[in-house]
Scaffold this motif. Structure first.
Motif: not given
Length: 506
Positions: A108-112, A233-239, A253-258
């Motif tokens: 859920a945390a990664a969807r946006e 399912a395990v893509l849950d952290k920035p970077g 999932w980038p650590e910055g805005h994009e």
């Protein structure tokens, strides 16, 4: 003679400083045509910038002189040209454009947060990578929490090589399971394998891999030494990121805005190969001689998909025998050198010297952020062909190796002797700094582990040169067990001439 190369050049140009060539392959071809009549050294000078290497650039005997002069590929003074085996990722689509089928598989945390783009090259069996690189930083693949395997009486001894029992909740029958890899330190904890997942039975918790592990997929004494990578399912952290090889997509999932504009995906493992005429079964090879590299940077190499129990590994499958696992590879090369070069940001090994490799030099180089070993010397397997020797590895800085396969020695010397390894500063490596070894066991019957037959799969077994070994040891030779020291010592003189990692100076 000087030939100039620049990122904005053209391989049809004259090769002067005012009209440079564009690629390493173009420079090689220009040298090949000039060397027939050359009567002096040839310098190929690279200007600053990035030079994509999309296919392996192979150097053979036609690319070197049989005379006294040499060919040097070098950096222009004060500049740092980069030979890159990667492709820059572009065309990123924002999270709002994620397909709904993909969005549902994400936490859920990664969807946006997750951006997506197409891979720049078509996925193939050899197109494997474990990292993206952005701003000179490694971006690791998404990975799940570590767990310990379970014992399971339903799995027979014959199946433990590629079958294991995982705890509840560690794995699921995800729709993108075909992209998933199991990263595992197995029951013997001195090695590590990366194995593709074949199938998973959620009712029993039984997972099967497409390839066998080096050792049994059974619990070891240390917890959390197994995890899964590369599923949404395990893509849950920035970077972090996931590659969908079927659809040819990257989800990040980038650590910055994009995502960073400089994000690079490795698309080639072996960028350069210097290869002589190899007569594998014969007593001698004809080596390439006199090709040198100075001041160049080699970056963004991929990972060769090597796994356990093939019989073609080096000790404990810490490296693959005579395989294209490195960014730069010498295979049948003598009197070549790498000086003041940089090897960085690779998923595999940086530099390896295979089979015949004599009197080569690796000096004053920097190796950093390497997925496997920094330097690997791999001679012929046990037998009488002893042609990997007298190489010099000196005054190098080697740091942050083994980033992907933790078992990787920083310097791995296997079946290679009389080398001089001196004054290298080795630090931040997860297991060993320097290994000097060979295939010690020489036994036709050595095909089992815990009573389970694996013909041809025993550790390093296929590297043994039986046609050379049997006239010395006999066809029915039975080697003493290593834990019987008196028998081992009594038999040593018979075997030691077949093992070539001797007379090294470290």
């Amino acid at each position: 003679m000087e030939i100039y190369v620049a990122p904005d050049g053209n391989d049809s140009a004259t090769g002067t400083v005012e009209s440079p060539l564009a690629t390493l392959a173009g420079a090689r071809d220009r040298v090949r045509s000039a060397i027939r009549t050359a009567n002096s050294d040839i310098n190929v000078i690279f200007r600053d910038g990035v030079y994509p290497v999309n296919e392996t650039v192979a150097f053979g005997r036609a690319d070197a002189s049989d005379g006294d002069h040499i060919v040097t590929y070098k950096a222009y003074p004060g500049e740092t040209p980069v030979l890159s085996g990667g492709h820059r990722l572009s065309g990123w689509r924002p999270p709002s454009e994620l397909p709904e089928a993909v969005r549902r598989l994400l936490p859920a945390a990664a969807r946006e947060k997750v951006w997506s783009t197409k891979l720049p090259v078509s996925p193939t069996e050899r197109f494997t990578f474990n990292s993206l690189f952005a701003r000179d930083q490694r971006l690791p693949r998404a990975r799940g929490e570590g767990f310990a395997l379970r014992e399971d009486e339903a799995i027979s001894d014959r199946d433990w090589w590629d079958t294991c029992s995982v705890p509840e909740g560690a794995v699921s029958d995800w729709p993108d399971l075909s992209n998933c890899e199991l990263v595992i330190i197995p029951n013997f904890t001195w090695t590590m394998n990366i194995l593709r997942v074949k199938e998973f039975d959620s009712a029993t918790g039984i997972l099967t891999t497409t390839e066998p592990c080096t050792y049994f997929l059974r619990p070891n004494r240390r917890p959390e030494t197994v995890w899964v990578e590369n599923v949404l399912a395990v893509l849950d952290k920035p970077g972090s990121w996931v590659a969908d090889y079927q659809d040819g997509m990257i989800y990040h999932w980038p650590e910055g805005h994009e995502p960073a504009e400089s994000t690079v995906v490795p698309s080639l493992t072996e960028m350069i190969r210097i290869e002589g005429e190899i007569d594998y079964d014969g007593p001698t090879d004809r080596a390439v001689q006199g090709i040198h590299f100075e001041g160049l940077r080699f970056s963004h190499g991929g990972r060769y998909p090597f796994h356990g129990q093939t019989g073609w590994g080096m000790q404990h499958d810490w490296e693959a025998f005579d395989r294209p696992t490195a960014m730069v590879r010498l295979r049948g090369a003598s009197n070549c050198s790498f000086k003041r070069c940089v090897f960085s940001h690779s998923d595999g090994t940086a530099l390896r010297l295979d089979l015949t490799a004599e009197s080569n030099a690796i000096e004053n180089c920097l190796f950093e952020d390497i997925g496997g070993s920094a330097i690997s010397l791999c001679g012929y397997g046990p037998g009488t062909k002893d042609t990997n020797k007298r190489n010099r590895i000196a005054d190098n800085v080697i740091r942050n190796t083994g980033k992907i396969t933790w078992h990787s020695p920083a310097i791995f010397v296997w079946q290679s002797g009389e080398n001089h390894i001196a004054r290298n500063h080795i630090h931040h490596t997860p297991y060993t700094g320097i290994v000097v070894s060979g295939r010690i066991r020489i036994n036709r019957a050595d095909q089992t582990l815990r009573g389970v037959e694996r013909p041809g799969f025993a550790e390093c077994f296929n590297t043994i040169r039986w046609d050379e070994v049997e006239p010395i040891l006999g066809a029915d030779y039975e080697m003493p067990l290593w834990h019987d020291p008196e028998a081992w010592k009594a038999d040593w003189d018979l075997r030691k001439g077949l093992l070539h990692s001797r007379n090294n100076i470290v």
